[in-house]
Design an enzyme around this catalytic site. Structure first.
Site, PDB file in Angstrom:
ATOM      1  N   GLY A 111       0.522  -1.444  -0.528  1.00 21.57           N
ATOM      2  CA  GLY A 111       0.236   0.010   0.067  1.00 21.57           C
ATOM      3  C   GLY A 111       0.521   1.404  -0.216  1.00 21.57           C
ATOM      4  N   SER A 112       0.123   2.673  -0.099  1.00 28.18           N
ATOM      5  CA  SER A 112       1.205   3.775   1.007  1.00 28.18           C
ATOM      6  C   SER A 112       2.152   3.559   1.388  1.00 28.18           C
ATOM      7  CB  SER A 112      -0.312   4.933   0.640  1.00 28.18           C
ATOM      8  OG  SER A 112      -0.966   4.704   2.126  1.00 28.18           O
ATOM      9  N   ALA A 113       3.121   4.854   1.065  1.00 25.69           N
ATOM     10  CA  ALA A 113       4.327   5.193   2.253  1.00 25.69           C
ATOM     11  C   ALA A 113       4.068   5.623   3.676  1.00 25.69           C
ATOM     12  CB  ALA A 113       5.041   5.795   1.946  1.00 25.69           C
ATOM     13  N   ALA A 146       0.402   4.860   5.123  1.00 30.19           N
ATOM     14  CA  ALA A 146       0.243   3.035   5.640  1.00 30.19           C
ATOM     15  C   ALA A 146       1.356   2.856   6.346  1.00 30.19           C
ATOM     16  CB  ALA A 146      -0.787   2.697   5.211  1.00 30.19           C
ATOM     17  N   GLY A 147       2.566   2.459   5.179  1.00 28.24           N
ATOM     18  CA  GLY A 147       3.674   1.500   5.522  1.00 28.24           C
ATOM     19  C   GLY A 147       3.866   2.079   6.450  1.00 28.24           C
ATOM     20  N   GLU A 153       5.769  -3.314   1.174  1.00 33.02           N
ATOM     21  CA  GLU A 153       5.806  -2.915  -0.150  1.00 33.02           C
ATOM     22  C   GLU A 153       5.098  -1.448  -0.317  1.00 33.02           C
ATOM     23  OE1 GLU A 153       7.815  -5.357  -1.189  1.00 33.02           O
ATOM     24  OE2 GLU A 153       7.526  -6.812  -0.349  1.00 33.02           O
ATOM     25  N   CYS A 161       1.433   0.621  -9.100  1.00 35.21           N
ATOM     26  CA  CYS A 161       3.335   1.503  -7.717  1.00 35.21           C
ATOM     27  C   CYS A 161       4.328   1.457  -8.595  1.00 35.21           C
ATOM     28  CB  CYS A 161       3.353   0.568  -6.963  1.00 35.21           C
ATOM     29  SG  CYS A 161       3.644  -1.402  -7.607  1.00 35.21           S
TER      30      CYS A 161
HETATM   31  P1  NAD Z   1      -3.341   2.365   1.473  1.00 32.60           P
HETATM   32  O1  NAD Z   1      -2.029   2.127   2.179  1.00 32.60           O
HETATM   33  O2  NAD Z   1      -4.585   3.351   1.819  1.00 32.60           O
HETATM   34  O3  NAD Z   1      -3.574   1.023   1.881  1.00 32.60           O
HETATM   35  C1  NAD Z   1      -3.448  -0.721   2.115  1.00 32.60           C
HETATM   36  C2  NAD Z   1      -4.109  -1.049   2.643  1.00 32.60           C
HETATM   37  O4  NAD Z   1      -3.669  -0.380   4.656  1.00 32.60           O
HETATM   38  C3  NAD Z   1      -5.953  -1.147   2.611  1.00 32.60           C
HETATM   39  O5  NAD Z   1      -6.369  -2.240   3.377  1.00 32.60           O
HETATM   40  C4  NAD Z   1      -6.029  -0.164   4.367  1.00 32.60           C
HETATM   41  O6  NAD Z   1      -6.998  -0.916   5.257  1.00 32.60           O
HETATM   42  C5  NAD Z   1      -4.270  -0.263   5.210  1.00 32.60           C
HETATM   43  N1  NAD Z   1      -4.345   0.331   6.141  1.00 32.60           N
HETATM   44  C6  NAD Z   1      -4.610   1.913   5.875  1.00 32.60           C
HETATM   45  N2  NAD Z   1      -3.390   2.301   6.982  1.00 32.60           N
HETATM   46  C7  NAD Z   1      -3.713   1.890   7.822  1.00 32.60           C
HETATM   47  C8  NAD Z   1      -3.052   1.706   8.826  1.00 32.60           C
HETATM   48  N3  NAD Z   1      -2.241   2.644   9.501  1.00 32.60           N
HETATM   49  N4  NAD Z   1      -2.857  -0.033   9.657  1.00 32.60           N
HETATM   50  C9  NAD Z   1      -2.652  -0.920   9.083  1.00 32.60           C
HETATM   51  N5  NAD Z   1      -3.765  -1.333   8.293  1.00 32.60           N
HETATM   52  C10 NAD Z   1      -3.575   0.225   7.345  1.00 32.60           C
HETATM   53  O7  NAD Z   1      -3.001   2.037   0.592  1.00 32.60           O
HETATM   54  P2  NAD Z   1      -4.096   2.386  -1.519  1.00 32.60           P
HETATM   55  O8  NAD Z   1      -4.882   3.476  -2.068  1.00 32.60           O
HETATM   56  O9  NAD Z   1      -5.173   0.923  -1.123  1.00 32.60           O
HETATM   57  O10 NAD Z   1      -3.134   1.861  -2.584  1.00 32.60           O
HETATM   58  C11 NAD Z   1      -2.653   2.282  -3.386  1.00 32.60           C
HETATM   59  C12 NAD Z   1      -0.864   2.236  -3.090  1.00 32.60           C
HETATM   60  O11 NAD Z   1      -0.220   1.147  -3.025  1.00 32.60           O
HETATM   61  C13 NAD Z   1      -0.024   2.885  -3.553  1.00 32.60           C
HETATM   62  O12 NAD Z   1       0.319   3.826  -2.853  1.00 32.60           O
HETATM   63  C14 NAD Z   1       1.021   2.422  -4.519  1.00 32.60           C
HETATM   64  O13 NAD Z   1       2.164   2.914  -4.604  1.00 32.60           O
HETATM   65  C15 NAD Z   1       1.154   1.029  -3.473  1.00 32.60           C
HETATM   66  N6  NAD Z   1       1.892  -0.063  -4.373  1.00 32.60           N
HETATM   67  C16 NAD Z   1       1.925  -0.657  -3.719  1.00 32.60           C
HETATM   68  C17 NAD Z   1       3.187  -2.214  -4.006  1.00 32.60           C
HETATM   69  C18 NAD Z   1       3.782  -2.255  -4.111  1.00 32.60           C
HETATM   70  O14 NAD Z   1       4.374  -3.201  -3.925  1.00 32.60           O
HETATM   71  N7  NAD Z   1       5.169  -1.262  -3.718  1.00 32.60           N
HETATM   72  C19 NAD Z   1       2.149  -2.340  -4.685  1.00 32.60           C
HETATM   73  C20 NAD Z   1       0.438  -1.647  -5.098  1.00 32.60           C
HETATM   74  C21 NAD Z   1       0.450  -0.430  -4.890  1.00 32.60           C
HETATM   75  C1  SIN Z   2       1.741  -2.762  -9.151  1.00 41.58           C
HETATM   76  O1  SIN Z   2       1.771  -3.689  -8.491  1.00 41.58           O
HETATM   77  O2  SIN Z   2       1.131  -1.512  -8.408  1.00 41.58           O
HETATM   78  C2  SIN Z   2       2.538  -2.726 -10.430  1.00 41.58           C
HETATM   79  C3  SIN Z   2       3.221  -3.998 -10.510  1.00 41.58           C
HETATM   80  C4  SIN Z   2       4.127  -3.752 -11.983  1.00 41.58           C
HETATM   81  O3  SIN Z   2       3.289  -3.586 -13.825  1.00 41.58           O
HETATM   82  O4  SIN Z   2       5.126  -3.078 -12.352  1.00 41.58           O
END
Ligand code: NAD
Ligand code: SIN
Length: 466
Positions: free
Chosen positions: A203-205, A207-208, A226, A260
Site C-alpha cells: 500500500g501507500s508509504a 500507511a506503511g 511494499e 506502484c
Molecule cells: P493504502 O495504504 O491506503 O491501503 C493499503 C491497505 O492498508 C488497505 O487494506 C488499508 O485499509 C490498510 N491501511 C491503511 N492505513 C492503515 C494503517 N494505518 N494501519 C494498517 N492498515 C492500514 O493503499 P491503497 O490506496 O489501497 O493502494 C495504493 C498504494 O499502494 C499506492 O501508494 C501504491 O504505490 C501502493 N502499491 C504498492 C505496491 C508494491 O508492491 N510496492 C503494489 C501496489 C500498490
Molecule cells: C503494482 O504492483 O502496482 C504494479 C506492478 C507492476 O506493474 O510492475
C-alpha cells in the site's frame, strides 16, 4: 458496514459488515499448528488445486475485478492469470530460497538448515491489484506453513472475498486463510494484535510507515512493506522515437497510472526533448478512456473513486499554478464519475517539485542538459521503486544501473509490468528491504540451523584436570 462501488457507474458491487479482528486472529492461531504440521507436499497440492479453481472461474473473477476496480476487462484477465501463475512460481521459490539443506560428514554428523513458518500473518492489500498483490503474499505464506488473516482494501472487498472463497473451495481449511473485511481501523487493530507474528503489507508509504512505527518496539514480528514510488523514466539519445513513446505511455498510463511502478517523472535530455514530447503527446491523444466492458476496449478505465479523481485534478492544477506548463491537460468529463484523461505537464521550471506519489494518470516532464543531470534528477526522490532508461548504448545502461537508486532498473522497457519470477521491492520510502514476488519466500519462513548426530558422541578438550 463496508460498501464497494463500481467506479465506472457508481453502482453498488458489494456490501458487508466489517470483520471481528479478535475472532479472526484467534481462529488463525487455532488452525496454525495443524497446518504447519501438514507435509509440505499436502500444502503444495492444496495450492495447486486453488490455481485450478481460479482457472475454472477465470471469467467471473476477471469480471468482478474489472467492475470493482474500473480497470479494463482485458487487463483484469491478466491479473487473474497472474494469480494462477503465482502458485507454481511460489512452489519453485520456496524450494530454491527456503528449502532444506543438509551437509553430511561421517565424523561430525549432519549440519542442516531448515525453515519454519512464523505463525499467524496479517496480509493487508491495496485496491489497484486487489487479487494479484495480496495473493503474492498469501500463497508463499501458506506454502511455508503460516496461517493468514487477509484484510483487503476497503475499496475492493468483493475481490478479496472471491479470492479466499477459491482457496476454501480448493480444500484449504477455513481457519487457515480468512478474509477480514474492513478499513484502516481494522488494519490498525490487526497490526496491533498481540497474537499475530507478522504483517505483510502492500500500500501507500503513509500507511506503511504507520505500521512500521507501530511495530518498531516489537522486533520479533516480521514486517514486509511494499509501498509506492515516484518513479523516473529517463530518455537519452535514441533513433527509435516511436518505440520510446509507446514505452513511456505504457509506463505512465497503464491501469490509469494506478500502479506502484508507474512512471511519474519523464526526464529527457535536451537534444531529444522536442521529438519525444511530440510523440508522447500524439499517442496520449489517442488513448481510449472508457468503462471496463466497453465494446471497443479502452486502454484506461476510471481511477478508483471520485475523491481520488478530485485529488489528481487538484494536483494537476497545483503544478500548473506553481509554474508547470501543460503539455496535455488532465480533464474530467463527468463530475460524478472518476474518469480522467491522461495529464502531462512540464515541471522543469518549478523551483521545488513535490516528491510525492500522485497515484493516477499524471506524468511530469523534466528537461535536463545531459545524461549526468538526468541521473541526478532521477535519483532526486525519497522513493526508490522502479526506473527505466530509454535509449543509449550498453555502457550507458551500465552507468545508469550503477547509479540508479531503485529496486527495479530497466533498459528500453517500461517501469511497470514487474515479473513474479524476480524480486519485487524498492528502497527508501518504497519498502523495507523485504522484496516480494520471487523473494516473498524469504519473509514467509525463518531459517533454523541444526547440527545433528544420531547418538551422543563427545570428547573432552583442553582445560580439564586428570
Ligand atoms: P493504502 O495504504 O491506503 O491501503 C493499503 C491497505 O492498508 C488497505 O487494506 C488499508 O485499509 C490498510 N491501511 C491503511 N492505513 C492503515 C494503517 N494505518 N494501519 C494498517 N492498515 C492500514 O493503499 P491503497 O490506496 O489501497 O493502494 C495504493 C498504494 O499502494 C499506492 O501508494 C501504491 O504505490 C501502493 N502499491 C504498492 C505496491 C508494491 O508492491 N510496492 C503494489 C501496489 C500498490
Ligand atoms: C503494482 O504492483 O502496482 C504494479 C506492478 C507492476 O506493474 O510492475
Amino acid at each position: 458496514m463496508i460498501v464497494s462501488l463500481e467506479p465506472a457507474t457508481g453502482d453498488e458491487v458489494w456490501r458487508g459488515e466489517a470483520g471481528d479482528v479478535d475472532i479472526a486472529v484467534g481462529t488463525a492461531r487455532e488452525a496454525w499448528f495443524a497446518w504447519a504440521a501438514e507435509p509440505l507436499a499436502v500444502r503444495m497440492e492444496l495450492l495447486r488445486r486453488f490455481a485450478n479453481v481460479v482457472r475454472k472461474q477465470a471469467d467471473a473473477f476477471a469480471e468482478l475485478i474489472a467492475r470493482e476496480t474500473g480497470k479494463p476487462r482485458w487487463e483484469a484477465s491478466t491479473e487473474v492469470e497472474a494469480v494462477i501463475a503465482k502458485v507454481e512460481i511460489s512452489i519453485q521459490a520456496y524450494a530454491e530460497r527456503t528449502g532444506m539443506k543438509k551437509l553430511d560428514s561421517a565424523l561430525q554428523g549432519t549440519a542442516a538448515v531448515r525453515h519454519k513458518p512464523h505463525g499467524v500473518l496479517a496480509v493487508l492489500g491495496p485496491y489497484n491489484f486487489p487479487a494479484h498483490l495480496p495473493n503474492g503474499h498469501i500463497v508463499p505464506a501458506l506454502i511455508a506453513g503460516n496461517t493468514v488473516v487477509f484484510k483487503p482494501s476497503e475499496k475492493t472487498p468483493a475481490t478479496g472475498v472471491f479470492l479466499v472463497a477459491c482457496m476454501h473451495e480448493a480444500g484449504i481449511p477455513e481457519g487457515v486463510v480468512q478474509v477480514l473485511v474492513g478499513g484502516p481501523e481494522e488494519g490498525k487493530a490487526l497490526v496491533a494484535h498481540d497474537d499475530i507474528d507478522g504483517v505483510l503489507f502492500t500500500g501507500s508509504a503513509r500507511a506503511g510507515i504507520a505500521i512500521n512505527r507501530k511495530l518498531a518496539s516489537n522486533p520479533g514480528k516480521i514486517v514486509a512493506l511494499e509501498m509506492g514510488g515516484n518513479n523516473p523514466i529517463v530518455v537519452i539519445k535514441t533513433p527509435k522515437v516511436e518505440d520510446a513513446a509507446i514505452t513511456i505511455i505504457q509506463s505512465a498510463f497503464t491501469t490509469a497510472g494506478q500502479r506502484c511502478t508507474a512512471a511519474r517523472r519523464l526526464i529527457i535530455v535536451e537534444e531529444m526533448y522536442d521529438e519525444i514530447v511530440e510523440a508522447v503527446k500524439k499517442l496520449a491523444d489517442r488513448i481510449i478512456v472508457d468503462e471496463p466492458f466497453a465494446e471497443t476496449q479502452p486502454f484506461m478505465g476510471p481511477v478508483i473513486d471520485n475523491q481520488t479523481a478530485e485529488l489528481l485534478m487538484e494536483s494537476f492544477l497545483a503544478l500548473l499554478s506553481r509554474g508547470g506548463k501543460a503539455i496535455k491537460h488532465m480533464t474530467r468529463p463527468h463530475d460524478n464519475l472518476p474518469f480522467l484523461s491522461p495529464g502531462i505537464i512540464d515541471t522543469t521550471d518549478l523551483e521545488e517539485r513535490p516528491d510525492i506519489e500522485l497515484f493516477g494518470p499524471l506524468l511530469q516532464v523534466i528537461k535536463v542538459p545531459d545524461f549526468d543531470a538526468a541521473i541526478a534528477e532521477a535519483n532526486n526522490t525519497r522513493f526508490g521503486l522502479s526506473t527505466s532508461l530509454i535509449g543509449g548504448q550498453p555502457e550507458d545502461f551500465e552507468k545508469f544501473w550503477a547509479a540508479a537508486r531503485a529496486g527495479i532498473v530497466n533498459w528500453n522497457r517500461p517501469t511497470n509490468g514487474a515479473s513474479s519470477a524476480q524480486p519485487f521491492g524498492g528502497i527508501g520510502l518504497s519498502g523495507n528491504h523485504r522484496p516480494a514476488a520471487y523473494y516473498a519466500a524469504d519473509y514467509c519462513a525463518y531459517p533454523v540451523a541444526s547440527t545433528e548426530m544420531t547418538s551422543p558422541r563427545a570428547s573432552l578438550g583442553v582445560g580439564f584436570s586428570e
